[in-house]
Design a protein around this motif. Structure first.
Motif, short mmCIF file in Angstrom:
data_model
loop_
_atom_site.label_atom_id
_atom_site.label_comp_id
_atom_site.label_asym_id
_atom_site.label_seq_id
_atom_site.Cartn_x
_atom_site.Cartn_y
_atom_site.Cartn_z
N ARG A 32 -64.60 -83.02 95.26
CA ARG A 32 -65.78 -82.15 95.37
C ARG A 32 -65.95 -81.28 94.13
O ARG A 32 -67.07 -80.97 93.73
N PHE A 33 -64.83 -80.88 93.52
CA PHE A 33 -64.91 -80.10 92.29
C PHE A 33 -65.68 -80.88 91.21
O PHE A 33 -66.58 -80.35 90.58
N TRP A 34 -65.32 -82.14 91.03
CA TRP A 34 -65.97 -82.93 89.99
C TRP A 34 -67.39 -83.34 90.38
O TRP A 34 -68.25 -83.46 89.52
N LYS A 35 -67.66 -83.54 91.66
CA LYS A 35 -69.02 -83.90 92.09
C LYS A 35 -69.98 -82.72 91.95
O LYS A 35 -71.17 -82.92 91.71
N LYS A 36 -69.48 -81.50 92.12
CA LYS A 36 -70.33 -80.31 92.03
C LYS A 36 -70.09 -79.62 90.69
O LYS A 36 -69.94 -78.41 90.61
N TYR A 37 -70.09 -80.40 89.64
CA TYR A 37 -69.70 -79.97 88.30
C TYR A 37 -70.39 -78.69 87.83
O TYR A 37 -69.75 -77.79 87.32
N THR A 38 -71.69 -78.59 87.99
CA THR A 38 -72.42 -77.41 87.52
C THR A 38 -73.24 -76.75 88.62
O THR A 38 -74.24 -76.10 88.34
N VAL A 39 -72.82 -76.90 89.86
CA VAL A 39 -73.56 -76.33 90.99
C VAL A 39 -73.06 -74.91 91.26
O VAL A 39 -71.93 -74.72 91.69
N PHE A 40 -73.91 -73.94 90.97
CA PHE A 40 -73.56 -72.54 91.19
C PHE A 40 -74.05 -72.02 92.53
O PHE A 40 -73.71 -70.92 92.92
N SER A 41 -74.88 -72.79 93.23
CA SER A 41 -75.40 -72.35 94.52
C SER A 41 -74.52 -72.92 95.63
O SER A 41 -73.77 -73.86 95.43
N GLY A 42 -74.64 -72.33 96.80
CA GLY A 42 -73.85 -72.79 97.93
C GLY A 42 -72.53 -72.04 98.03
O GLY A 42 -72.34 -70.99 97.42
N ARG A 43 -71.62 -72.61 98.83
CA ARG A 43 -70.35 -71.94 99.08
C ARG A 43 -69.19 -72.91 98.91
O ARG A 43 -69.38 -74.12 98.98
N ALA A 44 -68.00 -72.37 98.69
CA ALA A 44 -66.77 -73.16 98.61
C ALA A 44 -65.71 -72.48 99.46
O ALA A 44 -65.53 -71.26 99.40
N SER A 45 -65.01 -73.26 100.26
CA SER A 45 -63.97 -72.71 101.14
C SER A 45 -62.75 -72.32 100.32
O SER A 45 -62.61 -72.69 99.15
N ARG A 46 -61.86 -71.57 100.96
CA ARG A 46 -60.62 -71.19 100.28
C ARG A 46 -59.82 -72.42 99.88
O ARG A 46 -59.25 -72.47 98.79
N SER A 47 -59.76 -73.42 100.76
CA SER A 47 -58.96 -74.61 100.43
C SER A 47 -59.55 -75.36 99.23
O SER A 47 -58.81 -75.82 98.36
N GLU A 48 -60.88 -75.48 99.18
CA GLU A 48 -61.51 -76.13 98.03
C GLU A 48 -61.14 -75.39 96.74
O GLU A 48 -60.80 -76.01 95.73
N TYR A 49 -61.22 -74.09 96.80
CA TYR A 49 -60.96 -73.28 95.61
C TYR A 49 -59.50 -73.34 95.19
O TYR A 49 -59.18 -73.63 94.05
N TRP A 50 -58.59 -73.08 96.11
CA TRP A 50 -57.17 -72.96 95.74
C TRP A 50 -56.52 -74.29 95.42
O TRP A 50 -55.59 -74.35 94.62
N TRP A 51 -56.98 -75.40 96.02
CA TRP A 51 -56.45 -76.70 95.60
C TRP A 51 -56.81 -76.95 94.14
O TRP A 51 -56.00 -77.46 93.37
N TRP A 52 -58.05 -76.60 93.75
CA TRP A 52 -58.43 -76.82 92.36
C TRP A 52 -57.64 -75.90 91.42
O TRP A 52 -57.24 -76.32 90.34
N VAL A 53 -57.43 -74.66 91.82
CA VAL A 53 -56.64 -73.74 90.99
C VAL A 53 -55.25 -74.32 90.76
O VAL A 53 -54.72 -74.27 89.65
N LEU A 54 -54.66 -74.90 91.81
CA LEU A 54 -53.34 -75.52 91.68
C LEU A 54 -53.36 -76.69 90.70
O LEU A 54 -52.51 -76.79 89.82
N VAL A 55 -54.35 -77.57 90.83
CA VAL A 55 -54.47 -78.72 89.93
C VAL A 55 -54.67 -78.25 88.49
O VAL A 55 -54.00 -78.72 87.56
N SER A 56 -55.57 -77.33 88.30
CA SER A 56 -55.88 -76.84 86.96
C SER A 56 -54.66 -76.18 86.31
O SER A 56 -54.37 -76.42 85.13
N ALA A 57 -53.96 -75.36 87.07
CA ALA A 57 -52.76 -74.70 86.53
C ALA A 57 -51.68 -75.73 86.20
O ALA A 57 -51.03 -75.64 85.14
#
Length: 159
Positions: A33-58
């Motif tokens: 979902r992170f890569w599919k919503k590459y430049t989408v600033f509207s809408g919402r993201a759950s905590r799991s969506e956010y923190w899984w990406w933070v883990l991958v990125s780190a």
């Protein structure tokens, strides 16, 4: 103040559409979902969506930093003005810079969507520019649970 966790709706594909937050998103779905919503600033993201990406990125950033350090140490020369890294460090440093450039805007968009889920304005992402306290405030806001009032940021049928 604690808000009840929104109920996960069952969609035909097993996961919610891209315009909706995916509560309890598993690791692969969050990254996809992170890569599919590459430049989408509207809408919402759950905590799991956010923190899984933070883990991958780190994790990717740390691995690339370690490889750059090891590659830079091989063949490094010491001069009076300091240490010059070895030639093997250059490709890894270029890869590290490319990773940062490729993920900067989408990470910013994901953070804005995470703020929306807590019913905060996306403009609060600019708090990151305030040294130390701004980043700390942003961290707290991304940790907070979902706020049902954040549904005002949803745009069904969009994104």
């Amino acid at each position: 103040m604690s808000y009840p966790q929104p109920q996960q709706q069952t969609w035909q594909t097993g996961e919610p559409p891209l315009w909706a937050p995916y509560y309890g998103a598993p690791f692969p779905a969050a990254v996809k979902r992170f890569w599919k919503k590459y430049t989408v600033f509207s809408g919402r993201a759950s905590r799991s969506e956010y923190w899984w990406w933070v883990l991958v990125s780190a994790a990717v950033g740390i691995v690339l930093q370690i490889i750059a350090t090891v590659a830079g140490g091989a063949g490094a020369t010491t001069t009076a003005s300091g240490t010059v890294p070895g030639p093997a460090a250059l490709p890894v440093v270029i890869l590290l810079i490319a990773w940062g450039l490729a993920t900067f805007i989408p990470s910013l968009a994901l953070t804005v969507r995470r703020l929306h889920d807590g019913n905060f304005s996306g403009w609060l992402v600019l708090l990151a520019l305030v040294p130390f306290l701004g980043g700390l405030a942003l961290l707290v806001m991304t940790i907070l649970p979902s706020n049902p009032a954040g549904q005002r940021f949803d745009q069904p049928g969009g994104a």
